[in-house]
Design an enzyme around this catalytic site. Sequence first.
Site, PDB file in Angstrom:
ATOM      1  CB  CYS A   1      -0.960  -0.020   1.182  1.00 56.19           C
ATOM      2  SG  CYS A   1      -0.187  -0.181   2.801  1.00 56.19           S
TER       3      CYS A   1
ATOM      4  NE  ARG B   1      -3.711   2.555   2.650  1.00 56.59           N
ATOM      5  CZ  ARG B   1      -3.709   3.389   1.621  1.00 56.59           C
ATOM      6  NH1 ARG B   1      -4.806   3.526   0.895  1.00 56.59           N
ATOM      7  NH2 ARG B   1      -2.636   4.082   1.300  1.00 56.59           N
TER       8      ARG B   1
END
Lengths: 286, 146
Positions: A244, A249
């Site tokens: 990410c 994430r």
Amino acid sequence: MSDISSRGYKNAAKLVSTEWVAAHLNDDNVRIVESNEDPLLYPSGHIPGAVEVDWVKDLNDPLRRDYLGKAGFESLAGRIGITPETTVVFYGDKSNWWATYALWVFELFDHTNAVIMDGGRLKWAEEGRELTRERPSIRATNYTAPERDDSQIRAFRDGVLQHTQSDGQLVDVRSPAEFSGEKLHMEGYPQEGAVRGGHIPGADNVPWSRAANEDGTFKTADELRAIYQEEIGLDPVAPTIAYCRIGERSSHTWFVLTNLLGFSDVRNYDGSWTEWGNSVGLPIER
Amino acid sequence: MPEYPAKLQEYLDDFSFISTRDERVDYLIAIADEFEPVSAAIATKPYDEGHRVVGCESEAFVWAIERPDHTLDFHFDVLNPQGLSAMAMCAILDQSCSGAPLEQVAAIDGEVVFTFFGRDISMGKGRGLTELVNAVVYSAKQGLRH
């Protein structure tokens, strides 16, 4: 949401329900750990007996861009009173985004006896379950950890480059605008200094949050397979790298692919776009 | 440095003396406990999207209502029940900026967020809170133009 056991996950044991947690609040073999983005949440009220692991001060090296080392992990584990046999239950805000990040770091030290409370903090609170501001009194332990093993579930820049050159599977879990290069950062997040926008060549884009329902619980295995295997064609036995912006994430997606869908070789590239988009000479697609 | 609203300066002075994370967090939680969402007399849900603070993940909304003396009353809501930091920031802004001279409100630098929350706050959280401050500053600047 249906019972965890009925959702078809490959490794359903990596998820526990809020009911399960409520029934194990006084279990000496279980340590409940809250990990959030918002530093005010834990002190404002947490599951009784839960301790806090903060992604900034507990999991990261204070100077270098890296995670804590063996000594730091042993100190952290001792402070939160766990042994290698303790089942650590992580939960937190934002659909367990930060909880899966903490779990991933714990697994770098082979503390695989770690699970996620499905639905996280929001589900617990919305079910009207008790939250307390009282910090638990924890008896510290002496935890002997192995050296951090970055070889199995963590990817580095050079490895990612080789992976792309051999047409390996890559999942970019950022927003579509970040993936296309239109934005250098997540919607609502600041520009963090990447000088180029776009994505790593060959990557497919599946924003991390697609794996979660509105209430923060994980989607069923069938729903997840429809996204990751049918929609973008990932092969569960082929090496896969998720990334990410800085690797948080993508730890959520790493958890989904590894534990809920049973992919056999998934690594999280925590250097992610803030490293790739700044590195001289690395290939980029838009 | 431009003069800030007196209550804001008081908060900034308080936070400048804080030396530990726990002190900071406890103080911010106490402030967040004082947060009062916008009354139904001002706005009801679903709110007009024009009042949404763009960039705030906690789904904060802000309203600026002019007083007879041409200063502004600020009202806020935070839709995310876990948006505690946003609630603390809203409470600070409400207590500091409502009724304060517009010149002082318009002079507030978004960097004040880091005095309150510290530098180790996440990028996303810092951005959202800064946008809250910016929304209030924007309203003050608009008020000065009229």
